[in-house]
Design a protein around this motif. Structure first.
Motif, short mmCIF file in Angstrom:
data_model
loop_
_atom_site.label_atom_id
_atom_site.label_comp_id
_atom_site.label_asym_id
_atom_site.label_seq_id
_atom_site.Cartn_x
_atom_site.Cartn_y
_atom_site.Cartn_z
N HIS A 17 0.73 -1.15 0.15
CA HIS A 17 0.08 0.01 0.08
C HIS A 17 0.67 1.17 -0.03
CE1 HIS A 17 -3.79 -2.08 0.99
NE2 HIS A 17 -2.99 -2.75 1.51
N TYR A 18 2.13 1.21 0.65
CA TYR A 18 3.20 2.23 0.78
C TYR A 18 4.41 1.87 0.22
CZ TYR A 18 -0.79 3.73 4.12
OH TYR A 18 -1.81 4.37 4.32
N GLY A 19 4.91 1.11 0.58
CA GLY A 19 6.39 0.86 0.25
C GLY A 19 6.85 -0.59 0.39
N ARG A 20 8.15 -0.69 0.09
CA ARG A 20 8.52 -2.42 -0.22
C ARG A 20 8.25 -3.18 1.16
NH1 ARG A 20 12.96 0.47 -1.92
NH2 ARG A 20 14.11 0.00 0.02
N THR A 21 8.49 -2.47 2.33
CA THR A 21 8.27 -3.06 3.67
C THR A 21 7.44 -2.24 4.47
OG1 THR A 21 10.76 -3.97 3.44
CG2 THR A 21 9.48 -4.07 5.65
N GLU A 22 6.30 -2.99 4.63
CA GLU A 22 5.14 -2.23 5.62
C GLU A 22 4.51 -3.18 6.39
OE1 GLU A 22 2.91 -0.66 2.46
OE2 GLU A 22 1.58 -2.19 2.48
N PHE A 23 4.14 -2.64 7.84
CA PHE A 23 3.51 -3.38 8.69
C PHE A 23 2.54 -2.50 9.22
CE2 PHE A 23 7.74 -5.20 8.66
CZ PHE A 23 7.57 -6.50 8.77
N ALA A 24 0.93 -2.97 9.35
CA ALA A 24 0.07 -2.40 9.92
C ALA A 24 -0.04 -2.94 11.44
CB ALA A 24 -1.34 -2.73 9.39
N PHE A 25 -0.02 -2.19 12.46
CA PHE A 25 -0.10 -2.52 13.90
C PHE A 25 -1.76 -2.52 14.24
CE2 PHE A 25 4.00 -2.11 13.71
CZ PHE A 25 4.79 -2.23 15.01
N VAL A 26 -2.38 -3.45 14.71
CA VAL A 26 -3.81 -3.76 14.71
C VAL A 26 -4.10 -4.46 15.82
CG1 VAL A 26 -4.01 -5.57 13.21
CG2 VAL A 26 -5.93 -4.13 13.56
N GLY A 27 -5.18 -3.95 16.64
CA GLY A 27 -5.95 -4.71 17.80
C GLY A 27 -5.81 -4.09 19.01
N SER A 28 -5.15 -2.95 19.52
CA SER A 28 -4.92 -2.37 20.58
C SER A 28 -5.43 -0.83 20.26
CB SER A 28 -3.78 -2.46 21.27
OG SER A 28 -4.02 -2.23 22.81
N THR A 29 -5.07 -0.02 21.42
CA THR A 29 -5.28 1.26 21.50
C THR A 29 -4.34 1.96 20.55
OG1 THR A 29 -4.00 1.87 23.26
CG2 THR A 29 -6.28 1.24 23.55
N CYS A 30 -4.83 3.05 19.95
CA CYS A 30 -3.58 3.62 18.95
C CYS A 30 -2.71 4.28 19.93
CB CYS A 30 -4.40 4.96 18.41
SG CYS A 30 -5.79 4.74 17.32
N ALA A 31 -2.72 4.82 20.97
CA ALA A 31 -1.89 5.25 21.99
C ALA A 31 -0.62 4.16 22.13
CB ALA A 31 -2.29 5.77 23.16
N ARG A 32 -1.28 2.79 22.56
CA ARG A 32 -0.45 1.85 23.08
C ARG A 32 0.36 1.44 21.49
NH1 ARG A 32 -3.15 -2.80 26.03
NH2 ARG A 32 -2.27 -1.83 27.88
N MET A 33 -0.16 1.33 20.70
CA MET A 33 0.45 0.85 19.33
C MET A 33 1.62 1.81 19.03
SD MET A 33 -2.41 -1.64 17.32
CE MET A 33 -3.12 -0.24 16.91
N GLU A 34 1.10 3.14 18.73
CA GLU A 34 1.94 4.02 18.27
C GLU A 34 3.18 4.40 19.21
OE1 GLU A 34 -0.21 7.52 17.29
OE2 GLU A 34 -1.79 6.32 15.75
N ASP A 35 3.01 4.17 20.53
CA ASP A 35 4.25 4.05 21.35
C ASP A 35 5.24 3.04 20.81
OD1 ASP A 35 5.69 4.96 23.99
OD2 ASP A 35 5.23 2.87 24.42
N VAL A 36 4.64 1.94 20.50
CA VAL A 36 5.67 0.87 20.11
C VAL A 36 6.29 1.31 18.60
CG1 VAL A 36 6.14 -1.60 19.39
CG2 VAL A 36 4.54 -0.91 21.18
N MET A 37 5.34 1.84 17.81
CA MET A 37 5.88 2.24 16.39
C MET A 37 6.77 3.12 16.59
SD MET A 37 1.87 2.04 15.18
CE MET A 37 2.16 2.74 13.38
N GLU A 38 6.79 4.33 17.29
CA GLU A 38 7.58 5.25 17.61
C GLU A 38 8.96 4.81 18.15
OE1 GLU A 38 5.88 8.30 19.72
OE2 GLU A 38 4.26 8.77 18.53
N HIS A 39 8.91 3.69 18.74
CA HIS A 39 10.08 3.39 19.24
C HIS A 39 11.05 2.57 18.50
CE1 HIS A 39 12.73 1.19 22.29
NE2 HIS A 39 12.70 -0.10 21.44
N VAL A 40 10.16 1.94 17.49
CA VAL A 40 10.90 1.08 16.60
C VAL A 40 11.45 1.96 15.60
CG1 VAL A 40 10.51 -0.55 14.46
CG2 VAL A 40 9.52 -1.01 16.44
N ILE A 41 10.90 2.96 15.07
CA ILE A 41 11.39 4.21 14.21
C ILE A 41 12.69 4.82 14.88
CG2 ILE A 41 10.76 6.21 12.91
CD1 ILE A 41 8.01 5.35 12.57
N ARG A 42 12.72 5.02 15.96
CA ARG A 42 13.86 5.85 16.67
C ARG A 42 14.83 4.57 16.79
NH1 ARG A 42 9.78 8.15 20.19
NH2 ARG A 42 9.33 10.50 19.56
#
Length: 370
Positions: A17-42
């Motif tokens: 949908h976006y790039g060569r490597t992409e993952f959708a985080f799904v199933g919990s609160t946006c705040a909880r998942m985005e906390d993990v997502m931001e950690h991975v990116i950093r």
């Protein structure tokens, strides 16, 4: 009779949908998942470009906000569609998507008892589950999820370990999709300053410079090698595939863009055929210094103010960048390199990048070789 073709065929990059490597985080609160997502990116920011895509949580009044250093750019309105998603994603090494809002090619599932309905409503989006995270209070997978995943379900990990585990998983996924390098030898020039075809000059070993460059790239470095030519009928070296210029009259920039037009998912090591002193060791060091998160990795002599655009590895993200500079009226690839995120492979001894463009330069190099 051949069927009429309205538009010429071009190769398209392999994207989700976006790039060569992409993952959708799904199933919990946006705040909880985005906390993990931001950690991975950093955590991966030193080596790879990551992008986070989420929905509108009502926290911004502007449609678009970007910041570069101290400069902030606000846009009160913006046009955007699925093709813009891919243009954004192709600039990145990986894209993490808030799956509560948008889908992605692969998924990371959070089993959260407090958001069980959120996950089940998106069961049709679970097409390639790469990881399962168990939130507090979750002791087993829901029955429907077990049935949906079957025997191929990944081993769940607890939430407290998810940041480290998912960082490693996404890093491995990115590394598995790093674009391979192919060589592009520029063999379409007119050699006007030399007065004779530089491709067929012989300096040593009885090989023409074109034969020697092919030997460096194909035989010593093991790279798939193409010759860039201005005319499709030109085949200067039998047995070596040619790549005809599709951006006529634009010199090296046109040759590089033509290569990406043919193979958009590879990185191109671009070389001329007028560097008689260039050896495989310099190219090996350049490849070892490759920075895949940058637009390109370029050789730069210690006394030179700018990088050498024709001894450079251009990453796939360089293609739209080159086209953008062309749209601004600049046809020199060096202009793009100077004004982009580029890694410099600096060399103190500039002998390997010494050109032979004129009879005088040719004579000086012949004397040096003797």
């Amino acid at each position: 009779m051949m069927p009429h073709q309205k538009h010429p065929k071009v190769s398209r990059p392999v994207l989700g949908h976006y790039g060569r490597t992409e993952f959708a985080f799904v199933g919990s609160t946006c705040a909880r998942m985005e906390d993990v997502m931001e950690h991975v990116i950093r955590e991966l920011a030193d080596a790879y470009r990551g992008v986070l895509v989420t929905g509108d949580h009502g926290t911004k009044d502007w449609a678009s906000l970007q910041q570069f250093g101290k400069k902030q750019i606000f846009a009160p309105s913006a046009f955007w569609n699925d093709y813009d998603d891919k243009l954004l994603g192709r600039e990145s090494d990986f894209v993490l998507v808030n799956g509560n809002h948008y889908p992605a090619a692969r998924q990371i599932v959070f089993v959260d008892p407090n958001k069980a309905g959120t996950l089940e409503r998106r069961r049709e989006q679970l097409t390639d589950v790469a990881a399962i995270v168990m939130c507090p209070g979750a002791d087993d997978l829901p029955g429907w999820l077990k049935e949906h995943l079957g025997d191929g379900a990944p081993v769940p990990c607890p939430l407290e370990r998810s940041k480290a585990d998912l960082t490693e998983l996404i890093k491995s996924a990115v590394e598995a999709r790093i674009p391979p390098i192919q060589a592009l030898i520029l063999a379409g020039g007119k050699s006007q300053r030399m007065g004779e075809d530089k491709r067929f000059l012989t300096y040593r070993s009885g090989l023409t410079e074109l034969e020697r460059m092919v030997s460096l790239c194909r035989d010593e470095l093991g790279l798939t090698t193409h010759l860039s030519v201005s005319n499709a009928d030109d085949a200067p070296l039998p047995g070596v595939p040619t790549l005809a210029d599709r951006f006529l009259g634009l010199g090296p920039l046109g040759a590089i863009c033509s290569a990406f037009l043919r193979e958009p998912d590879v990185a191109w090591l671009v070389l001329p055929c007028d560097l008689p002193l260039l050896e495989a060791d310099t190219l090996r060091q350049l490849i070892a210094a490759r920075a895949v998160d940058k637009v390109a990795t370029a050789v730069k002599g210690s006394s030179k103010p700018f990088p050498e655009p024709l001894v450079t590895i251009y990453e796939p993200r360089a293609y739209p960048r080159l086209l953008s500079f062309l749209g601004l009226g600049y046809s020199c690839p060096r202009k793009m390199l100077i004004n982009s995120e580029v890694a410099h492979f600096k060399i103190a001894d500039e002998t390997p990048i010494r050109n032979a463009n004129t009879p005088e330069e040719r004579l000086a190099i012949e004397r040096l070789l003797k």
